[in-house]
Scaffold this motif. Sequence first.
Motif, PDB file in Angstrom:
ATOM      1  N   SER A 149     -15.517  25.510  12.703  1.00  0.00           N
ATOM      2  CA  SER A 149     -16.009  26.712  13.070  1.00  0.00           C
ATOM      3  C   SER A 149     -16.438  26.488  14.790  1.00  0.00           C
ATOM      4  O   SER A 149     -16.690  27.472  15.248  1.00  0.00           O
ATOM      5  CB  SER A 149     -16.547  27.571  11.913  1.00  0.00           C
ATOM      6  N   GLY A 150     -17.199  24.895  14.818  1.00  0.00           N
ATOM      7  CA  GLY A 150     -18.256  24.805  15.557  1.00  0.00           C
ATOM      8  C   GLY A 150     -17.112  24.981  16.834  1.00  0.00           C
ATOM      9  O   GLY A 150     -16.206  25.124  16.999  1.00  0.00           O
ATOM     10  N   PRO A 151     -18.382  25.350  18.364  1.00  0.00           N
ATOM     11  CA  PRO A 151     -17.458  25.209  19.932  1.00  0.00           C
ATOM     12  C   PRO A 151     -16.710  23.904  19.511  1.00  0.00           C
ATOM     13  O   PRO A 151     -15.844  23.562  19.659  1.00  0.00           O
ATOM     14  CB  PRO A 151     -19.059  25.385  20.280  1.00  0.00           C
ATOM     15  N   THR A 152     -17.332  22.582  18.757  1.00  0.00           N
ATOM     16  CA  THR A 152     -16.510  20.938  18.983  1.00  0.00           C
ATOM     17  C   THR A 152     -16.125  20.868  17.862  1.00  0.00           C
ATOM     18  O   THR A 152     -16.954  20.530  16.874  1.00  0.00           O
ATOM     19  CB  THR A 152     -17.661  20.533  19.657  1.00  0.00           C
ATOM     20  N   THR A 153     -15.284  20.801  17.926  1.00  0.00           N
ATOM     21  CA  THR A 153     -14.316  20.695  16.834  1.00  0.00           C
ATOM     22  C   THR A 153     -14.917  18.887  15.705  1.00  0.00           C
ATOM     23  O   THR A 153     -15.270  18.753  15.162  1.00  0.00           O
ATOM     24  CB  THR A 153     -12.868  20.390  16.416  1.00  0.00           C
ATOM     25  N   PHE A 154     -15.183  17.847  16.770  1.00  0.00           N
ATOM     26  CA  PHE A 154     -15.448  16.354  17.231  1.00  0.00           C
ATOM     27  C   PHE A 154     -16.719  16.697  17.736  1.00  0.00           C
ATOM     28  O   PHE A 154     -16.618  15.629  18.568  1.00  0.00           O
ATOM     29  CB  PHE A 154     -14.158  15.452  16.667  1.00  0.00           C
ATOM     30  N   ARG A 155     -17.807  15.710  16.710  1.00  0.00           N
ATOM     31  CA  ARG A 155     -18.565  14.719  17.677  1.00  0.00           C
ATOM     32  C   ARG A 155     -18.722  13.209  17.051  1.00  0.00           C
ATOM     33  O   ARG A 155     -18.356  13.243  15.250  1.00  0.00           O
ATOM     34  CB  ARG A 155     -20.063  15.573  16.981  1.00  0.00           C
ATOM     35  N   SER A 156     -18.953  12.379  17.967  1.00  0.00           N
ATOM     36  CA  SER A 156     -19.711  11.291  17.006  1.00  0.00           C
ATOM     37  C   SER A 156     -20.679  11.006  17.441  1.00  0.00           C
ATOM     38  O   SER A 156     -21.647  11.170  18.214  1.00  0.00           O
ATOM     39  CB  SER A 156     -19.246  10.615  17.478  1.00  0.00           C
ATOM     40  N   MET A 157     -21.947  10.047  16.004  1.00  0.00           N
ATOM     41  CA  MET A 157     -23.209  10.189  16.597  1.00  0.00           C
ATOM     42  C   MET A 157     -23.728   8.444  16.226  1.00  0.00           C
ATOM     43  O   MET A 157     -22.944   8.165  15.247  1.00  0.00           O
ATOM     44  CB  MET A 157     -24.024  10.976  15.371  1.00  0.00           C
ATOM     45  N   ARG A 158     -23.547   7.565  16.920  1.00  0.00           N
ATOM     46  CA  ARG A 158     -23.534   5.928  17.240  1.00  0.00           C
ATOM     47  C   ARG A 158     -25.151   5.987  16.688  1.00  0.00           C
ATOM     48  O   ARG A 158     -25.966   6.626  16.164  1.00  0.00           O
ATOM     49  CB  ARG A 158     -24.601   5.912  18.596  1.00  0.00           C
ATOM     50  N   MET A 159     -24.593   5.340  14.990  1.00  0.00           N
ATOM     51  CA  MET A 159     -25.798   4.971  14.344  1.00  0.00           C
ATOM     52  C   MET A 159     -26.710   3.765  14.410  1.00  0.00           C
ATOM     53  O   MET A 159     -25.844   2.442  15.126  1.00  0.00           O
ATOM     54  CB  MET A 159     -25.136   4.581  12.982  1.00  0.00           C
ATOM     55  N   ARG A 160     -27.628   3.023  13.989  1.00  0.00           N
ATOM     56  CA  ARG A 160     -27.827   1.567  14.208  1.00  0.00           C
ATOM     57  C   ARG A 160     -27.269   0.765  13.342  1.00  0.00           C
ATOM     58  O   ARG A 160     -26.760   1.515  12.502  1.00  0.00           O
ATOM     59  CB  ARG A 160     -29.477   2.137  14.180  1.00  0.00           C
ATOM     60  N   GLY A 161     -27.520  -0.381  13.546  1.00  0.00           N
ATOM     61  CA  GLY A 161     -27.318  -1.025  12.187  1.00  0.00           C
ATOM     62  C   GLY A 161     -27.898  -1.363  10.770  1.00  0.00           C
ATOM     63  O   GLY A 161     -27.777  -0.515  10.727  1.00  0.00           O
ATOM     64  N   ARG A 162     -28.292  -3.071  10.571  1.00  0.00           N
ATOM     65  CA  ARG A 162     -28.951  -2.737   9.448  1.00  0.00           C
ATOM     66  C   ARG A 162     -30.128  -2.541   9.702  1.00  0.00           C
ATOM     67  O   ARG A 162     -30.661  -2.650  10.551  1.00  0.00           O
ATOM     68  CB  ARG A 162     -28.411  -3.773   7.959  1.00  0.00           C
ATOM     69  N   ARG A 163     -30.884  -1.287   8.255  1.00  0.00           N
ATOM     70  CA  ARG A 163     -32.283  -2.037   7.951  1.00  0.00           C
ATOM     71  C   ARG A 163     -33.048  -3.195   7.564  1.00  0.00           C
ATOM     72  O   ARG A 163     -32.733  -3.326   6.545  1.00  0.00           O
ATOM     73  CB  ARG A 163     -32.576  -0.098   7.839  1.00  0.00           C
ATOM     74  N   THR A 164     -33.736  -3.106   8.372  1.00  0.00           N
ATOM     75  CA  THR A 164     -34.556  -4.860   8.143  1.00  0.00           C
ATOM     76  C   THR A 164     -35.339  -4.269   6.702  1.00  0.00           C
ATOM     77  O   THR A 164     -35.630  -5.418   5.765  1.00  0.00           O
ATOM     78  CB  THR A 164     -35.612  -5.053   9.024  1.00  0.00           C
ATOM     79  N   ASN A 165     -35.515  -3.232   6.356  1.00  0.00           N
ATOM     80  CA  ASN A 165     -36.241  -3.020   5.228  1.00  0.00           C
ATOM     81  C   ASN A 165     -35.682  -2.520   4.040  1.00  0.00           C
ATOM     82  O   ASN A 165     -35.638  -1.000   3.298  1.00  0.00           O
ATOM     83  CB  ASN A 165     -37.757  -1.973   5.480  1.00  0.00           C
ATOM     84  N   CYS A 166     -34.368  -2.215   4.099  1.00  0.00           N
ATOM     85  CA  CYS A 166     -33.189  -1.558   3.607  1.00  0.00           C
ATOM     86  C   CYS A 166     -33.452  -1.595   2.147  1.00  0.00           C
ATOM     87  O   CYS A 166     -33.506  -3.210   1.301  1.00  0.00           O
ATOM     88  CB  CYS A 166     -31.743  -1.246   4.281  1.00  0.00           C
ATOM     89  N   PHE A 167     -33.312  -0.352   0.654  1.00  0.00           N
ATOM     90  CA  PHE A 167     -33.894  -1.144  -0.437  1.00  0.00           C
ATOM     91  C   PHE A 167     -32.178  -1.916  -0.818  1.00  0.00           C
ATOM     92  O   PHE A 167     -32.274  -2.805  -1.614  1.00  0.00           O
ATOM     93  CB  PHE A 167     -34.081   0.255  -1.095  1.00  0.00           C
ATOM     94  N   ALA A 168     -31.310  -2.061  -0.218  1.00  0.00           N
ATOM     95  CA  ALA A 168     -29.992  -2.505  -0.569  1.00  0.00           C
ATOM     96  C   ALA A 168     -29.746  -3.385  -0.320  1.00  0.00           C
ATOM     97  O   ALA A 168     -29.073  -4.787  -0.766  1.00  0.00           O
ATOM     98  CB  ALA A 168     -29.645  -1.466  -0.858  1.00  0.00           C
ATOM     99  N   CYS A 169     -29.797  -3.215   0.982  1.00  0.00           N
ATOM    100  CA  CYS A 169     -29.054  -4.695   1.715  1.00  0.00           C
ATOM    101  C   CYS A 169     -29.850  -5.232   2.885  1.00  0.00           C
ATOM    102  O   CYS A 169     -29.757  -5.788   3.747  1.00  0.00           O
ATOM    103  CB  CYS A 169     -27.601  -4.290   2.907  1.00  0.00           C
ATOM    104  N   SER A 170     -31.290  -5.558   2.315  1.00  0.00           N
ATOM    105  CA  SER A 170     -32.120  -6.251   3.029  1.00  0.00           C
ATOM    106  C   SER A 170     -32.335  -7.427   2.799  1.00  0.00           C
ATOM    107  O   SER A 170     -32.693  -6.918   1.571  1.00  0.00           O
ATOM    108  CB  SER A 170     -33.372  -5.049   4.116  1.00  0.00           C
ATOM    109  N   ALA A 171     -33.045  -8.407   3.207  1.00  0.00           N
ATOM    110  CA  ALA A 171     -33.313  -9.690   3.069  1.00  0.00           C
ATOM    111  C   ALA A 171     -34.168  -9.564   1.705  1.00  0.00           C
ATOM    112  O   ALA A 171     -34.538 -10.832   0.426  1.00  0.00           O
ATOM    113  CB  ALA A 171     -33.941 -10.468   3.778  1.00  0.00           C
ATOM    114  N   SER A 172     -35.258  -8.136   1.621  1.00  0.00           N
ATOM    115  CA  SER A 172     -36.370  -8.203   0.868  1.00  0.00           C
ATOM    116  C   SER A 172     -35.423  -7.888  -0.206  1.00  0.00           C
ATOM    117  O   SER A 172     -36.684  -7.090  -1.278  1.00  0.00           O
ATOM    118  CB  SER A 172     -37.440  -7.633   0.976  1.00  0.00           C
ATOM    119  N   SER A 173     -34.201  -7.142  -0.591  1.00  0.00           N
ATOM    120  CA  SER A 173     -33.803  -5.942  -1.384  1.00  0.00           C
ATOM    121  C   SER A 173     -33.766  -6.510  -3.010  1.00  0.00           C
ATOM    122  O   SER A 173     -33.221  -7.803  -2.557  1.00  0.00           O
ATOM    123  CB  SER A 173     -32.605  -6.156  -0.904  1.00  0.00           C
TER     124      SER A 173
END
Length: 474
Positions: free
Chosen positions: A297-321
């Motif tokens: 229903s919006g003026p732009t049907t598709f939009r893409s937002m660039r994301m960063r890579g893995r977070r260095t402090n991520c609870f799941a995938c970081s080295a400190s997980s």
Amino acid sequence: MESASSKAEALRLQILKAESELEALRSQLEEFEAQPVPQNASPGPVFNAQSRDWKWPLKEDEYARYGRQLILPTVGIQGQLRLKSTSVLIVGAGGLGCPAAAYLAGAGVGTLGIVDGDAVEESNLHRQIAHSTAKLGQRKVDSLGHYCETLNPEVCIVTHATHLTPDNAEGIVSKFDLVLDCTDHPTSRYLISDICVLLQKPLVSASALRTDGQLIVLNNPAEPQGSLGGGPCYRCVFPKPPPPESVVSCGEGGILGPVVGVMGVLQALEAIKLISAGVGAQPKNPHAPALLLFSASGPTTFRSMRMRGRRTNCFACSASSTLSLAALKSGLLDYVQFCGVAAPVSVLRPEERIAAAAYNKLLGQNPELPHILLDVREKEHYDIASIPGAVNVPFSSFQLRKTDSEHPKPDWLPGDLPYDAPIYVVCRVGNDSQLVTRILKEMGLDGGGKRFIGDIRGGMRAWKQEVDDTTPFT
């Protein structure tokens, strides 16, 4: 002269002999042509496919079935062979899972796993296209599995008639190469992402609500925990879950069928792209991870937002997980508590509430009773069905403020209503009505206790169950 005459005579004799032999050959040819040709006779050599082994990598009928995608440069014979040897797990056999499973089965995925613990309901049918009226009450995994089998009998269908839990996640997910998250709740999303990180499985995640949707490919490449070369996981993108009160289900917020269908088809597309290129393979031209947003229903049907890579402090995938399979199975990770799933609202005392049947009986005894019945559902719900005499003031329109001299009373409150006339509040299932009741009292509309303000316990669902079973309830 004699010599020349002799030679000429010899040549004439040779010609006569040759003409005689030629005539004999013509006679033999006419005899053979006059004979009937046997039915099993063959005009020449014919290739007999049964006389030798099939030498091509796909079955004969697979070339016909997949021919339109085999000729694509992005698929080709190698891509098709990868599809055939790959196993994909679909978690959720609903609005997202149905189209995703259908297109993956049609594309020729070797093994298709389906996980879902629910049964087919009538409210599913407008968007969950693999189910049908004839399958009402049937387990969703069986309904979707049968649909995919009839679409492509070459695909091996594996069903799990259960919800994915921390206890069974490893045993189910470990058997597959790629996972599609087709669920509709944060608790499931975090669990599915976590197990994919632990087992190093790429994940294609999507969601849809009302007329909007979003899609993201996670954990791709699926590197071990601590490797910054791996793709971000769900916790990298959403470290904190949304507030419980902001989580709206399809039952509350609604969903347009084609919207969830679009997102499910896009999930299948991303999965096929990953498989054709080789699951786990390092892409030649890697793309930065991106969140795809869809709006019908919006003026732009598709939009893409660039994301960063893995977070260095991520609870799941970081080295400190500290996330591990042992922690997952032990129950130390409480996804319900982490997401803060809202419990049923309970802010009113029993004497501030009235049963639907009791309210109906009260009006039956005194039809002219001065009062206000405030229906705080959104207009779309109210327009479908309402209690006679109810005034619609959506919950979203209330502001947490008290009345003042400039606004002595709300517009919906009649000026000629007796000061002690009660105000009853009703909503869908009895949650918002309690909050509105508390707001009205904070606004001072109860006149210091002179006016009763309370809600109908259980809302419109209770009205249907206790008073009028013909009332449509959505």
